[in-house]
Design a protein around this motif. Sequence first.
Motif, PDB file in Angstrom:
ATOM      1  N   ARG A 112       9.235  -6.349   8.126  1.00 22.30           N
ATOM      2  CA  ARG A 112       8.610  -6.919   9.333  1.00 22.30           C
ATOM      3  C   ARG A 112       7.597  -5.953   9.931  1.00 22.30           C
ATOM      4  NH1 ARG A 112       9.971  -6.443  14.662  1.00 22.30           N
ATOM      5  NH2 ARG A 112      11.983  -5.553  14.131  1.00 22.30           N
ATOM      6  N   ARG A 113       7.985  -4.683  10.046  1.00 19.92           N
ATOM      7  CA  ARG A 113       7.105  -3.675  10.645  1.00 19.92           C
ATOM      8  C   ARG A 113       5.861  -3.426   9.785  1.00 19.92           C
ATOM      9  NH1 ARG A 113       6.634   1.458   9.917  1.00 19.92           N
ATOM     10  NH2 ARG A 113       8.493   1.681   8.644  1.00 19.92           N
ATOM     11  N   ALA A 118       3.544  -6.586   9.742  1.00 25.62           N
ATOM     12  CA  ALA A 118       2.787  -6.721  10.993  1.00 25.62           C
ATOM     13  C   ALA A 118       1.670  -5.693  11.061  1.00 25.62           C
ATOM     14  CB  ALA A 118       3.721  -6.581  12.196  1.00 25.62           C
ATOM     15  N   LEU A 139      -1.193  -6.837   8.805  1.00 19.35           N
ATOM     16  CA  LEU A 139      -1.957  -7.923   9.423  1.00 19.35           C
ATOM     17  C   LEU A 139      -2.884  -7.386  10.502  1.00 19.35           C
ATOM     18  CD1 LEU A 139       0.862 -10.597   9.635  1.00 19.35           C
ATOM     19  CD2 LEU A 139      -1.091 -10.590   8.066  1.00 19.35           C
ATOM     20  N   ARG A 140      -2.381  -6.453  11.314  1.00 18.32           N
ATOM     21  CA  ARG A 140      -3.234  -5.837  12.350  1.00 18.32           C
ATOM     22  C   ARG A 140      -4.421  -5.116  11.712  1.00 18.32           C
ATOM     23  NH1 ARG A 140       1.697  -4.034  14.395  1.00 18.32           N
ATOM     24  NH2 ARG A 140       2.405  -5.362  16.090  1.00 18.32           N
ATOM     25  N   VAL A 180      -0.782 -11.479  14.422  1.00 13.23           N
ATOM     26  CA  VAL A 180       0.504 -11.031  13.885  1.00 13.23           C
ATOM     27  C   VAL A 180       1.547 -12.147  13.932  1.00 13.23           C
ATOM     28  CG1 VAL A 180       2.387  -9.393  14.261  1.00 13.23           C
ATOM     29  CG2 VAL A 180       0.013  -8.637  14.433  1.00 13.23           C
ATOM     30  N   ASP A 181       1.533 -12.929  14.984  1.00 14.24           N
ATOM     31  CA  ASP A 181       2.528 -14.001  15.119  1.00 14.24           C
ATOM     32  C   ASP A 181       1.897 -15.342  14.829  1.00 14.24           C
ATOM     33  OD1 ASP A 181       4.811 -12.443  15.844  1.00 14.24           O
ATOM     34  OD2 ASP A 181       3.838 -12.081  17.771  1.00 14.24           O
ATOM     35  N   ARG A 188       4.776 -12.582  11.603  1.00 14.75           N
ATOM     36  CA  ARG A 188       5.818 -11.553  11.709  1.00 14.75           C
ATOM     37  C   ARG A 188       7.211 -12.180  11.673  1.00 14.75           C
ATOM     38  NH1 ARG A 188       5.189  -7.483  16.469  1.00 14.75           N
ATOM     39  NH2 ARG A 188       4.575  -9.430  17.447  1.00 14.75           N
ATOM     40  N   GLN A 189       7.385 -13.305  12.348  1.00 16.04           N
ATOM     41  CA  GLN A 189       8.686 -13.970  12.348  1.00 16.04           C
ATOM     42  C   GLN A 189       9.036 -14.514  10.958  1.00 16.04           C
ATOM     43  OE1 GLN A 189      10.821 -14.050  14.986  1.00 16.04           O
ATOM     44  NE2 GLN A 189      12.336 -14.977  13.631  1.00 16.04           N
TER      45      GLN A 189
END
Length: 147
Positions: free
Chosen positions: A34-35, A38, A41-42, A48-49, A52-53
């Motif tokens: 997840r980290r 994210a 993506l940044r 991110v959302d 991320r989920q």
Amino acid sequence: MNLPSERPTAEPATPVRNFSVLLSPTPRGAHQARRLGAGQLRSWGLPVDPARQIIAELAAHAATHGRVAGRDFRLTLYVVADTLRVEVTDTRGELLPDPQPAAPDAESGRGLLLVEALADRWGVTEDRFPRKTVWAELRLTTPEPEL
């Protein structure tokens, strides 16, 4: 005067981005997925959302249901044109996901239902045994400005 001839190139009109990492099939590995996802993506300048989920749910599913001691799972992110594809590959190819509504008092069991709700498309690809890949796609569209 001779001008250089223009040759067609095989490069896509829009860049294809990809990111892939192997992680341990543990709660820590799912957290890292997840980290790291994210963060990637940044770095690409993408929202991110809810990705991320989706990454969190697919990685948790791999760490919980796809775990085989000594075998990692792989998180892969692809961006092609306006689509983000999240893939999580584990080594339990015989256990295909089957999203079922969880009991109302259950503390887990809703991950794939969340993926189904958040993603534009999702599915499972059976790979060379013993692997399978659970994937989800999100369209990356920019919202229309309000008038």
